[in-house]
Write a protein that holds these residues in place. Structure first.
Motif, PDB file in Angstrom:
ATOM      1  N   ASP A 156       0.871  -1.170   0.000  1.00 13.92           N
ATOM      2  CA  ASP A 156       0.000   0.000   0.000  1.00 13.92           C
ATOM      3  C   ASP A 156       0.910   1.222   0.000  1.00 13.92           C
ATOM      4  OD1 ASP A 156      -1.451   2.275   1.410  1.00 13.92           O
ATOM      5  OD2 ASP A 156      -3.082   0.820   1.360  1.00 13.92           O
ATOM      6  N   PRO A 157       0.593   2.240  -0.765  1.00 15.81           N
ATOM      7  CA  PRO A 157       1.474   3.408  -0.795  1.00 15.81           C
ATOM      8  C   PRO A 157       1.621   4.106   0.559  1.00 15.81           C
ATOM      9  CG  PRO A 157      -0.522   3.821  -2.072  1.00 15.81           C
ATOM     10  CD  PRO A 157      -0.541   2.379  -1.672  1.00 15.81           C
ATOM     11  N   ARG A 158       0.653   3.902   1.457  1.00 16.91           N
ATOM     12  CA  ARG A 158       0.744   4.511   2.796  1.00 16.91           C
ATOM     13  C   ARG A 158       1.740   3.795   3.692  1.00 16.91           C
ATOM     14  NH1 ARG A 158      -5.663   4.370   3.269  1.00 16.91           N
ATOM     15  NH2 ARG A 158      -5.093   2.394   2.327  1.00 16.91           N
ATOM     16  N   THR A 188      -1.765  12.569   2.661  1.00 17.18           N
ATOM     17  CA  THR A 188      -0.491  13.174   3.047  1.00 17.18           C
ATOM     18  C   THR A 188       0.031  12.541   4.337  1.00 17.18           C
ATOM     19  OG1 THR A 188      -1.525  14.885   4.398  1.00 17.18           O
ATOM     20  CG2 THR A 188      -1.207  15.387   2.045  1.00 17.18           C
ATOM     21  N   ARG A 224       4.814   3.613   3.587  1.00 13.73           N
ATOM     22  CA  ARG A 224       5.989   4.453   3.904  1.00 13.73           C
ATOM     23  C   ARG A 224       5.722   5.343   5.117  1.00 13.73           C
ATOM     24  NH1 ARG A 224       5.540   9.015  -0.669  1.00 13.73           N
ATOM     25  NH2 ARG A 224       5.261  10.721   0.778  1.00 13.73           N
ATOM     26  N   PRO A 256      -5.691  12.306  -2.641  1.00 12.35           N
ATOM     27  CA  PRO A 256      -4.362  12.110  -2.065  1.00 12.35           C
ATOM     28  C   PRO A 256      -4.407  11.952  -0.547  1.00 12.35           C
ATOM     29  CG  PRO A 256      -4.703  14.419  -2.546  1.00 12.35           C
ATOM     30  CD  PRO A 256      -5.919  13.688  -3.065  1.00 12.35           C
ATOM     31  N   VAL A 270       0.421  10.366  -1.331  1.00 13.46           N
ATOM     32  CA  VAL A 270       0.243   9.075  -1.998  1.00 13.46           C
ATOM     33  C   VAL A 270      -1.221   8.935  -2.396  1.00 13.46           C
ATOM     34  CG1 VAL A 270       2.174   7.991  -0.789  1.00 13.46           C
ATOM     35  CG2 VAL A 270      -0.132   7.821   0.171  1.00 13.46           C
ATOM     36  N   TYR A 271      -1.480   7.995  -3.288  1.00  9.73           N
ATOM     37  CA  TYR A 271      -2.831   7.811  -3.821  1.00  9.73           C
ATOM     38  C   TYR A 271      -3.257   6.346  -3.682  1.00  9.73           C
ATOM     39  CZ  TYR A 271      -2.048  12.446  -5.676  1.00  9.73           C
ATOM     40  OH  TYR A 271      -1.778  13.786  -5.782  1.00  9.73           O
ATOM     41  N   PRO A 272      -3.711   5.958  -2.484  1.00  7.95           N
ATOM     42  CA  PRO A 272      -4.142   4.568  -2.298  1.00  7.95           C
ATOM     43  C   PRO A 272      -5.447   4.284  -3.041  1.00  7.95           C
ATOM     44  CG  PRO A 272      -4.467   5.822  -0.281  1.00  7.95           C
ATOM     45  CD  PRO A 272      -3.796   6.732  -1.257  1.00  7.95           C
ATOM     46  N   GLU A 286       5.494  14.467  -0.346  1.00  5.37           N
ATOM     47  CA  GLU A 286       4.770  13.925  -1.494  1.00  5.37           C
ATOM     48  C   GLU A 286       3.568  13.093  -1.035  1.00  5.37           C
ATOM     49  OE1 GLU A 286       4.160  13.750  -5.465  1.00  5.37           O
ATOM     50  OE2 GLU A 286       5.843  14.766  -4.524  1.00  5.37           O
ATOM     51  N   GLU A 310      -2.190  10.940   7.556  1.00  7.00           N
ATOM     52  CA  GLU A 310      -2.031   9.567   8.037  1.00  7.00           C
ATOM     53  C   GLU A 310      -1.624   9.517   9.503  1.00  7.00           C
ATOM     54  OE1 GLU A 310      -3.045   5.808   7.210  1.00  7.00           O
ATOM     55  OE2 GLU A 310      -3.255   7.526   5.894  1.00  7.00           O
ATOM     56  N   SER A 362       8.915  11.112   6.204  1.00  8.05           N
ATOM     57  CA  SER A 362       7.778  10.847   5.316  1.00  8.05           C
ATOM     58  C   SER A 362       7.830  11.649   4.028  1.00  8.05           C
ATOM     59  CB  SER A 362       6.463  11.167   6.028  1.00  8.05           C
ATOM     60  OG  SER A 362       6.281  10.314   7.111  1.00  8.05           O
TER      61      SER A 362
END
Length: 81
Positions: free
Chosen positions: A26-28, A63, A30, A61, A53-55, A51, A67, A48
């Motif tokens: 999942d892009p989150r 950020t 990170r 988006p 991410v787009y889950p 940039e 999160e 972090s």
């Protein structure tokens, strides 16, 4: 309007869940890895990056601040020290 970021130290009451989420494809992930590595909010934001991410599971988006706010305020995975 600038987002008011959290500051100071934080702890991880549910580190096991953060570790699980950090391992997801999942892009989150990170953001969760950064939560595990950091001991302060400033360090988390630095790790972090800016940039978003787009889950697939969220419209729009996500950020780093969104999160960590979710992990802190909704889930209780992190808490102020």
């Amino acid at each position: 309007m600038a987002v008011k970021r959290f500051s100071g130290q934080f702890r991880r009451p549910d580190e096991a869940m953060l570790r699980e989420k950090a391992g997801y494809d999942d892009p989150r992930a990170r953001f969760y890895k950064a939560m595990l590595e950091a001991s302060t909010y400033d360090e988390y934001y630095r790790l972090s990056g800016d940039e978003p991410v787009y889950p697939r599971t969220y419209k729009g988006p996500v950020t780093a601040h969104m999160e960590i706010r979710y992990a802190r305020s909704v889930r209780g995975w992190i808490a102020d020290h």
